[in-house]
Design a protein around this motif. Sequence first.
Motif: not given
Length: 456
Positions: A238-250
């Motif tokens: 919710y807070y990061a949004g798809p792009e940043e969340h994916d970058a965090l997980n990778t």
Amino acid sequence: MKRRILSCILALTMAASLLAGCGSDAGNANSSAKPEAAADAAQEDEPAAEEDAGNETGEEGEKFDKEVTLTFWSPTWHKDADEQVIADFAKIYPNIKIEATFYSTDDIKTNTKVAASSGTLPDMWYNWGGFNYANYYASADLCYDLSSYAKENGWEDKYLKSALDLCTLDGKIIALPQVYTGLVMWYRTDILEQYGLEVPKTFEELENICEVLKENGQASFSTGGWHIFRYLEALLEYYAGPEEHDALNTLEADWGSSEAVTQAFAKLKEWGDKGYFIDGYVTEDANNAKMYVFGGTSAMVMDNSGMASDVVANEYDTSQYSFFAFPTGKDGNTGRISSYVKTTQFNKNLTEDQFEAAMLFWDYYYSEESLKSHPSIEQPTAVAGAELSEAMKLADGMLEMIDAAGSYTTTDQDVPNEIMDVVFATEEAVLLGTIEPSAAGAEIQKAIDAYKAASK
């Protein structure tokens, strides 16, 4: 070229199967029919009989003239279904032998890793999607690249797109999707109705529900132990949004400098302090989380499609249970849903005959006929449009909802275990007040940096 010829043969074979299958049942083989037919053919034309001596024909007209054996590692909870399917498949393709070995969840994860390091992987093995599982074997160049076969045989129509996406790494399809599910909010319809509450479509509406329930002495969310991360993961999306969340997980984005990470941890702590979670949730066993919803102590729980069969198995009133997507999107959009796929991967060293046999097996396994004949096959399957069993009907529409909203791989399947251990510990520390939410990201980033240094 050989692969194109093979694809044509498979297409013709499948077409013949569909025509013949309209008036037959693969589960009822007539073992006396083939010897009699062979005897008649021998009397009429001896040379022809000799020429076809090695060709075995299944009852539906399927023909596979090679002797092939495939080793297969599968989980113990698939044993009943797999053995039934293998037995019925053998009636159609007697030349193909599937040698299955069954392991517990922990053992199949461990044994495949050991086999990978010793060069003794089976021909096919059950696996989960994500960095820690399916991606590991693909990155080590140990599994078959299914991309060409999938394209030539219409997998984009056969399987749900979001399930195939989770089986794709660097543009290559690395596994066949078997089971597909996601993490949604299961809720007690009677509890929400009691307080005049409607299913939330936005994050603000969800928090409003929590506040109303709190005012009436009702816990909103059921959770415990590692399961708490299911809520943190949704808050990160919710807070990061798809792009940043994916970058965090990778591990490409910096957790320590991410404002979204701080916001997610802060919101989780806020919900805990406000009493939105059940009492004692930090130390509660994660496996007990859904029991609080069954008992009415809490109104909602983050869980997968298995919740549907649990409701039916325990003979609860199905009219009192339903689900909605945790609202991770902005501007009224649902947002992506955490999901994961269970798969089968194939050994890179399969011969062409073995690969053809393997595809015939899985085409049968997830055929409409097989799914109807073998209700013990794990559900929901990743097959587009497949009907759910009676025990799973309560989850009807879930996969379509995920497919429409979009998905991301459940974090603990996509982030290295060494890092997830630190995430879980940091999460608990924040909830207990020993670490500030603003310091959580830095703790996790330390673990990421250490992991990267050790991996060089």
